[in-house]
Design a protein around this motif. Structure first.
Motif, PDB file in Angstrom:
ATOM      1  N   UNK A 124       0.595  -1.438   0.074  1.00 31.49           N
ATOM      2  CA  UNK A 124      -0.221  -0.068  -0.021  1.00 31.49           C
ATOM      3  C   UNK A 124       0.791   1.324   0.092  1.00 31.49           C
ATOM      4  N   UNK A 125       1.930   1.220   0.783  1.00 33.25           N
ATOM      5  CA  UNK A 125       2.665   2.433   0.653  1.00 33.25           C
ATOM      6  C   UNK A 125       3.548   2.514  -0.595  1.00 33.25           C
ATOM      7  N   UNK A 126       4.004   1.461  -1.136  1.00 33.66           N
ATOM      8  CA  UNK A 126       4.350   1.681  -2.437  1.00 33.66           C
ATOM      9  C   UNK A 126       3.411   2.268  -3.596  1.00 33.66           C
ATOM     10  N   UNK A 127       2.447   1.785  -3.487  1.00 32.19           N
ATOM     11  CA  UNK A 127       1.326   2.153  -4.232  1.00 32.19           C
ATOM     12  C   UNK A 127       0.918   3.713  -4.183  1.00 32.19           C
ATOM     13  N   UNK A 128       0.917   4.089  -3.089  1.00 29.67           N
ATOM     14  CA  UNK A 128       0.564   5.568  -2.615  1.00 29.67           C
ATOM     15  C   UNK A 128       1.745   6.382  -3.265  1.00 29.67           C
ATOM     16  N   UNK A 129       3.073   6.100  -3.165  1.00 33.28           N
ATOM     17  CA  UNK A 129       4.178   6.694  -3.495  1.00 33.28           C
ATOM     18  C   UNK A 129       4.390   6.828  -4.738  1.00 33.28           C
ATOM     19  N   UNK A 130       4.247   5.754  -5.568  1.00 31.38           N
ATOM     20  CA  UNK A 130       4.317   5.623  -6.885  1.00 31.38           C
ATOM     21  C   UNK A 130       3.099   6.527  -7.616  1.00 31.38           C
ATOM     22  N   UNK A 131       1.903   6.562  -6.946  1.00 34.81           N
ATOM     23  CA  UNK A 131       0.755   7.279  -7.751  1.00 34.81           C
ATOM     24  C   UNK A 131       1.130   8.664  -7.523  1.00 34.81           C
ATOM     25  N   UNK A 132       1.617   9.162  -6.483  1.00 37.85           N
ATOM     26  CA  UNK A 132       2.001  10.529  -6.244  1.00 37.85           C
ATOM     27  C   UNK A 132       3.142  11.069  -7.089  1.00 37.85           C
ATOM     28  N   UNK A 133       4.315  10.200  -6.984  1.00 40.33           N
ATOM     29  CA  UNK A 133       5.211  10.513  -8.273  1.00 40.33           C
ATOM     30  C   UNK A 133       4.650  10.509  -9.533  1.00 40.33           C
ATOM     31  N   UNK A 134       3.988   9.678  -9.975  1.00 44.48           N
ATOM     32  CA  UNK A 134       3.331   9.684 -11.563  1.00 44.48           C
ATOM     33  C   UNK A 134       2.588  10.956 -11.635  1.00 44.48           C
ATOM     34  N   UNK A 136       2.874  13.823 -10.198  1.00 47.67           N
ATOM     35  CA  UNK A 136       3.953  15.137 -10.049  1.00 47.67           C
ATOM     36  C   UNK A 136       5.295  14.815 -10.411  1.00 47.67           C
ATOM     37  N   UNK A 137       5.212  14.731 -11.964  1.00 47.12           N
ATOM     38  CA  UNK A 137       6.182  14.346 -12.640  1.00 47.12           C
ATOM     39  C   UNK A 137       7.504  15.644 -12.799  1.00 47.12           C
ATOM     40  N   UNK A 138       6.943  16.660 -12.236  1.00 47.25           N
ATOM     41  CA  UNK A 138       8.014  17.645 -12.361  1.00 47.25           C
ATOM     42  C   UNK A 138       8.567  17.999 -11.058  1.00 47.25           C
ATOM     43  N   UNK A 139       7.971  17.271  -9.620  1.00 40.08           N
ATOM     44  CA  UNK A 139       8.683  17.756  -8.537  1.00 40.08           C
ATOM     45  C   UNK A 139       9.900  16.948  -8.406  1.00 40.08           C
ATOM     46  N   UNK A 140      10.912  17.630  -8.009  1.00 43.82           N
ATOM     47  CA  UNK A 140      12.297  16.919  -7.958  1.00 43.82           C
ATOM     48  C   UNK A 140      12.513  16.119  -6.697  1.00 43.82           C
ATOM     49  N   UNK A 141      11.833  16.118  -5.663  1.00 43.00           N
ATOM     50  CA  UNK A 141      11.690  15.240  -4.588  1.00 43.00           C
ATOM     51  C   UNK A 141      10.267  14.716  -4.266  1.00 43.00           C
ATOM     52  N   UNK A 142      10.206  13.487  -3.768  1.00 45.29           N
ATOM     53  CA  UNK A 142       8.729  12.930  -3.438  1.00 45.29           C
ATOM     54  C   UNK A 142       9.023  12.898  -1.946  1.00 45.29           C
ATOM     55  N   UNK A 170      14.514   9.545  -8.738  1.00 43.80           N
ATOM     56  CA  UNK A 170      14.118  10.739  -7.954  1.00 43.80           C
ATOM     57  C   UNK A 170      14.460  10.510  -6.346  1.00 43.80           C
ATOM     58  N   UNK A 171      14.944  11.590  -5.634  1.00 48.69           N
ATOM     59  CA  UNK A 171      15.034  11.196  -4.130  1.00 48.69           C
ATOM     60  C   UNK A 171      13.615  11.137  -3.499  1.00 48.69           C
ATOM     61  N   UNK A 172      13.250  10.382  -2.576  1.00 43.43           N
ATOM     62  CA  UNK A 172      12.156   9.839  -1.920  1.00 43.43           C
ATOM     63  C   UNK A 172      12.591  10.185  -0.558  1.00 43.43           C
ATOM     64  N   UNK A 173      12.069  11.028   0.383  1.00 45.02           N
ATOM     65  CA  UNK A 173      12.221  11.177   1.831  1.00 45.02           C
ATOM     66  C   UNK A 173      10.823  11.273   2.562  1.00 45.02           C
ATOM     67  N   UNK A 174      10.492  10.093   3.359  1.00 49.17           N
ATOM     68  CA  UNK A 174       9.448   9.868   3.997  1.00 49.17           C
ATOM     69  C   UNK A 174       9.591  10.009   5.503  1.00 49.17           C
TER      70      UNK A 174
END
Length: 590
Positions: A124-134, A136-142, A170-174
């Motif tokens: 579920x975490x992977x699903x939410x992170x990937x959906x957000x990343x997809x 917001x393609x122009x955001x340099x960080x997730x 892209x860098x991911x910080x949670x």
């Protein structure tokens, strides 16, 4: 000798005449009716939290103050041609709630990022992170927040590979739900320069594998190594986030919040919203003080904020300092008097040198500044109590109302010190929610004996201590109603555990409401102007969709706020309130 009686008589007559003339306006004022109310609320079940008048059926407001609380006849006598009326339709009306521990800027920004609250599986975490990343393609960080330790059992900590598999480029910080641990992918670790040679920062730990490489999990201050590399939001982005946060707070019934960090730096943004007429939530904002202690710069910042945002300011107030003594139980960073049960090699660590902390507390207390201290473990709680006791003895201060924030576990002998020392117990009921994190990790880490003194609200209150409640948003939701329910039940929404978690610490509904209202006002030194529905106090109140006094406690978390009034103005109205006439009366629209 003959006295001039006639002249004296005339003089006395004139004096009497002037006295009568000058008394006529006063006599007329006594007979004149009071000015009409700007707003009246009728046909309500008003729970005032005023011990001298617990219940009423109507209230009247003039300007931003309450002018009458009583029966319908009393209040309707204040109706005028322009008076707006809210017919409460028999619903429960309460004072507006205060959240006594919040990180408002962080929570508001979180509304625009990945939300991991409620995600209980890696998938579920992977699903939410990937959906957000997809999306917001122009955001340099997730970036995001809300993951919990049980999701990554048995270690309780995530790894970088989980994130690398879905966002490698892209860098991911949670950040964890409690704000004390964080999680980065390989790209983010590299951008922060973290490798096997990077030393742990003070009050932080880089979690490593058997080869010494960073796993992606970061404890306490180690997260700042990555967090400091993330993009800084613009002023416009912060203002827009604050607007969303304020709306959300009003939506769930909050009328004031006490900031416990990360808001002081943005006092000017809150003031800008106020100047624009967009501030519909009151703020008490703490300066966050890091060890080793006060500096000329920190003193200047604190004093300047106290002058600019004084107790006379009903909307934004400074004059309070927050500091932290320890971390959290789940990560073994809460400071304990005895080693952790599940890992006897650890007992946590105090963030401050005890002597420097005591000296700093005495300095702040002598200047009349209120103090919030984060203390979760029993060792940290004891040091905070010792420091407050020392400050009162050295400075001969009275009614200073220093606060300890969280108090997740405590020794039996320290419980009654809150009442004896006049220390406020600022606690967050929803933190005790007995889910897998609380029962599977928190209770396991400290063992059953210390867990038997988990979140001891009732015991502190029984010994004369004052309670003040909040959320710690964005650690948990800022919605107070799940917290209210948890204070009454000490169970999950599903009713687990069957007997309740440390059930002897349950509170009554009246005491719980007080913790969010009059108790919260007392904790913020505002009980004379806020916290209960009484003439002369600020007109901050909320109308609910259900009567908490007539429903099962297990239904409280479903509560919806229908109307929120702050300073005599309707600042939120639920779309589920269907009365079109009310909408006209409360918004002024025709």
């Amino acid at each position: 000798m003959r006295l001039p009686q006639p002249r004296l008589g005339i003089a006395l007559l004139l004096v009497s005449l002037f006295s009568i003339l000058f008394s006529i306006p006063s006599l007329m004022a006594l007979d004149a009716p009071p000015p009409p109310a700007d707003m009246i609320v009728t046909n309500a079940r008003v729970y005032t939290v005023n011990p001298q008048q617990k219940w009423a059926e109507a209230i009247a407001v003039r300007g931003d103050k309450i002018v009458a609380v009583g029966d319908r006849k009393q209040v309707e006598a204040l109706r005028g041609p322009a008076t707006k009326e809210i017919d409460a339709q028999g619903r429960l009306l309460l004072p507006g709630f205060t959240d006594c521990h919040i990180h408002f800027m962080d929570g508001s920004l979180g509304l625009t990022r990945v939300d991991l609250n409620g995600a209980t599986t890696v998938a579920e975490i992977q699903k939410r992170v990937k959906a957000y990343a997809d999306a917001h393609l122009t955001e340099p960080w997730i970036q995001g927040m809300g993951w919990t330790y049980p999701t990554f059992a048995p270690s309780g900590l995530p790894t970088k590979k989980i994130l690398d598999d879905i966002v490698p480029d892209r860098p991911v910080y949670l950040i964890a739900f409690d704000g004390h641990s964080s999680w980065a992918n390989s790209r983010a670790l590299a951008m922060a320069g973290i490798d096997r040679n990077t030393p742990d920062p003070p009050n932080g730990k880089i979690v490593r594998d058997e080869n010494g490489d960073a796993t992606g999990a970061l404890k306490e201050a180690a997260g700042d190594l990555v967090g400091s590399k993330t993009p800084v939001p613009t002023r416009a982005e912060r203002l827009e986030a604050l607007r969303k946060g304020i709306h959300e707070a009003n939506r769930v019934g909050l009328t004031r919040v006490h900031s416990a960090g990360q808001d002081f730096e943005y006092l000017d943004l809150y003031n800008e919203l106020r100047n624009r007429g967009e501030l519909t939530l009151r703020f008490y904002i703490a300066y966050f003080l890091d060890p080793p202690g006060l500096t000329p710069q920190s003193n200047a910042l604190i004093d300047n904020a106290r002058r600019q945002y004084s107790p006379n300011d009903d909307w934004i107030e400074g004059g309070v300092v927050k500091t932290m003594l320890d971390g959290v139980v789940e990560a073994h960073t809460a400071a304990m008097l005895e080693p952790y049960t599940d890992d006897p090699t650890q007992s946590g660590k105090l963030f401050w040198d005890p002597d420097k902390y005591k000296a700093t507390i005495a300095n702040l207390d002598a200047r009349g500044l209120q103090i919030f201290t984060h203390a979760i473990g029993d060792k940290a709680v004891r040091l905070a109590l010792d420091a407050y006791q020392n400050a009162a003895a050295v400075n001969h201060t009275k009614d200073a109302r220093p606060r300890i924030e969280h108090i997740e576990t405590i020794t039996a002998e320290d419980i009654d010190r809150f009442g004896k020392l006049g220390v406020i117990a600022s606690m967050q009921p929803l933190h005790s929610y007995p889910d897998d994190d609380t029962l599977g990790i928190w209770a396991r880490n400290i063992g059953p004996e210390r867990a038997s003194r988990a979140w001891v609200w009732r015991s502190i209150q029984a010994k004369g201590g004052a309670l003040a409640f909040g959320s710690d948003w964005p650690v948990v939701t800022l919605n107070p109603w799940p917290g209210v329910q948890t204070a009454l039940t000490r169970q999950t929404s599903e009713g687990n555990p069957p007997g309740g978690f440390v059930p002897q610490q349950r509170l009554s509904l009246e005491d719980t409401i007080r913790g969010y209202t009059l108790g919260a006002a007392f904790a913020g030194r505002r009980e004379k102007t806020e916290g209960s529905l009484e003439p002369g106090k600020l007109a901050d109140f909320i109308l609910l969709d259900r009567d908490l006094f007539k429903i099962e406690p297990s239904e409280i978390d479903k509560t919806e706020v229908l109307i929120t009034v702050v300073g005599g103005k309707v600042v939120y109205q639920s779309p589920n309130w269907k009365d079109a006439a009310l909408a006209d009366k409360t918004t002024g629209k025709k």
